[in-house]
Design a protein around this motif. Structure first.
Motif, short mmCIF file in Angstrom:
data_model
loop_
_atom_site.label_atom_id
_atom_site.label_comp_id
_atom_site.label_asym_id
_atom_site.label_seq_id
_atom_site.Cartn_x
_atom_site.Cartn_y
_atom_site.Cartn_z
N UNK A 264 4.33 3.05 13.16
CA UNK A 264 5.30 2.05 12.71
C UNK A 264 4.84 0.63 12.94
N UNK A 265 4.16 0.39 14.07
CA UNK A 265 3.69 -0.96 14.35
C UNK A 265 2.51 -1.34 13.46
N UNK A 266 1.71 -0.36 13.06
CA UNK A 266 0.54 -0.66 12.24
C UNK A 266 0.88 -0.78 10.76
N UNK A 267 2.05 -0.26 10.37
CA UNK A 267 2.42 -0.28 8.96
C UNK A 267 2.57 -1.72 8.46
N UNK A 268 2.05 -1.97 7.29
CA UNK A 268 2.16 -3.31 6.71
C UNK A 268 2.86 -3.23 5.36
N UNK A 269 3.46 -4.34 4.98
CA UNK A 269 4.09 -4.47 3.67
C UNK A 269 3.35 -5.56 2.92
N UNK A 270 2.81 -5.24 1.78
CA UNK A 270 2.08 -6.21 0.97
C UNK A 270 3.08 -7.09 0.22
N UNK A 271 3.39 -8.24 0.80
CA UNK A 271 4.39 -9.12 0.20
C UNK A 271 3.86 -9.84 -1.04
N UNK A 281 17.72 -7.81 -12.74
CA UNK A 281 16.44 -7.96 -13.44
C UNK A 281 15.30 -7.51 -12.53
N UNK A 282 14.39 -6.71 -13.08
CA UNK A 282 13.27 -6.20 -12.32
C UNK A 282 12.19 -7.27 -12.22
N UNK A 283 11.85 -7.67 -10.99
CA UNK A 283 10.85 -8.71 -10.77
C UNK A 283 9.89 -8.25 -9.68
N UNK A 284 8.85 -9.04 -9.45
CA UNK A 284 7.93 -8.73 -8.37
C UNK A 284 7.48 -10.01 -7.68
N UNK A 285 7.02 -9.86 -6.45
CA UNK A 285 6.51 -11.01 -5.71
C UNK A 285 5.08 -11.32 -6.16
N UNK A 286 4.57 -12.48 -5.73
CA UNK A 286 3.25 -12.94 -6.15
C UNK A 286 2.36 -13.19 -4.93
N UNK A 287 1.05 -13.22 -5.14
CA UNK A 287 0.17 -13.74 -4.08
C UNK A 287 0.57 -15.18 -3.79
N UNK A 288 0.46 -15.64 -2.55
CA UNK A 288 0.97 -16.96 -2.19
C UNK A 288 0.25 -18.11 -2.89
N UNK A 289 1.00 -19.17 -3.12
CA UNK A 289 0.45 -20.40 -3.68
C UNK A 289 1.29 -21.56 -3.19
N UNK A 290 0.68 -22.71 -2.99
CA UNK A 290 1.39 -23.88 -2.48
C UNK A 290 1.98 -24.67 -3.64
N UNK A 291 3.31 -24.86 -3.61
CA UNK A 291 3.99 -25.56 -4.70
C UNK A 291 4.96 -26.62 -4.17
#
Length: 387
Positions: A264-271, A281-291
């Motif tokens: 459980x501690x090693x599990x990661x979530x790819x945000x 509405x079905x959407x998804x997150x993005x790789x980070x970017x500075x805006x």
């Protein structure tokens, strides 16, 4: 191997043991390998003499399970309880390690890494959390730079794999092995496949760190049920009744519980790529970017940023293109926000990676424990720390 208990002879298999290897090659062509082995320790006789991988660039690390085979180490002390050295055991272990490195080398690919330091505070019972116990877990995520899919994970966490006690007669990777196989099964399921242990494409390594005598349960006296004397690990002055039994109803259950906590501690979530539903509405997150530059300034405005801008700034568009130019998918995902800096890719694109040092326990050579000055003082003896 582990308890030095001569009566502990193999009678079956709880879980199979594996060598999990990770091969690395930098931009200058230098190679290295890390191998995490489901074993009590590493034999000093295991000297790699291949063209690319030798003892100079390979780290062999044992999980320190106490329920693996013995008789392969080479030192007389560790051969007493096994009544000698067994070449078959040594050769099986050595060949498995070598084969794992071969497979890892054959799988070399451009890779992006992510490193996290996580505190597993609730892993330890409250009675032990007040003591000077290392509760940090270092997690390294490996992602294929071309496909964007994760293919490996390494983590280091200090705990003794002794959930299976010295009455156990089954070969077992203990809680470290349980966690590794659970993680690999989970990633296998995520990929839509169902492969037997050892055949999964995703490799999860649960390596040990500075485990010392880090137990997952405060030991109790088997005859009274009371806690052992913490300074001497005895019950009424005798050591034989003091046992750390684990949190489960039996040793198999304890192995599962402690393995599950590490999993459980090693599990990661790819945000950077999560599917979700927002307002139907079905959407998804993005790789980070500075805006952030399109916000309201709280100080005198610089660089001519304008609130509400959706087209970007010519100067910063030029800077962005030099550092890491976002692709159309990234632009569409962040729309209508303009991408000021493509931070999700800039570090990897420009080789700006940080360095972190982790301690990997029971590696390359095992010659018993080294005490600390503080531990030695418990007995009231004095020791010269300079010697």
């Amino acid at each position: 191997m582990g308890y030095a208990e001569a009566s502990q002879k193999t009678a079956g298999i709880h879980m199979r043991l594996f060598a999990r290897a990770f091969a690395f090659r930098d931009a200058e062509g230098r190679s290295a390998a890390f191998v995490n082995v489901d074993a009590g320790m590493i034999s000093p006789m295991m000297k790699l003499k291949a063209q690319l991988y030798t003892e100079a660039n390979v780290l062999l690390s044992a999980t320190h399970t106490h329920s693996g085979p013995g008789g392969y180490h080479g030192y007389t002390l560790y051969a007493i309880s096994t009544l000698g050295y067994f070449a078959d055991t040594f050769n099986t272990l050595a060949n498995g390690i070598a084969r794992s490195i071969e497979l890892a080398h054959a799988s070399l690919r451009p890779t992006k890494t992510a490193i996290q330091l996580r505190t597993a505070g609730q892993f330890w019972p409250s009675s032990l959390r007040a003591h000077n116990t290392d509760r940090d877990m270092t997690v390294v995520k490996l992602v294929d730079a071309n496909s964007g899919k994760p293919f490996g994970m390494l983590n280091w966490f200090a705990v003794h794999p002794t959930s299976m006690n010295n009455t156990n007669l089954l070969i077992s990777g203990d809680n470290k092995g349980w966690a590794a196989q659970a993680f690999e099964r989970f990633m296998d399921y995520q990929a839509g496949t169902n492969t037997l242990p050892g055949g999964q494409r995703f490799v999860a390594s649960f390596a040990n760190a500075n485990e010392g005598d880090s137990q997952h349960r405060r030991p109790r006296c088997m005859d009274t049920g009371e806690p052992c004397d913490i300074a001497t690990s005895t019950c009424g002055g005798k050591a034989k009744h003091c046992v750390a039994s684990g949190p489960g109803k039996d040793m198999l259950d304890s192995t599962r519980i402690i393995g599950l906590k590490q999993f459980g501690r090693a599990m990661y979530v790819d945000m950077s790529n999560q599917q979700l539903t927002v307002n139907g509405r079905r959407v998804r997150t993005c790789p980070p970017a500075m805006v952030f530059a399109a916000g309201t300034p709280t100080v005198r405005a610089v660089f001519d940023f304008t609130q509400g801008d959706t087209s970007g700034n010519p100067f910063w568009n030029l800077v962005r293109g030099i550092l890491s130019k976002p692709n159309q998918e990234q632009i569409n995902c962040h729309s209508p926000k303009p991408i000021l800096l493509n931070t999700g890719y800039a570090l990897a694109d420009n080789g700006m990676t940080g360095a972190k040092v982790v301690l990997s326990g029971v590696s390359n050579l095992y010659s018993s424990y080294v005490t600390t000055f503080e531990e030695y003082q418990v007995s009231g003896d004095k020791v010269d720390v300079n010697n």
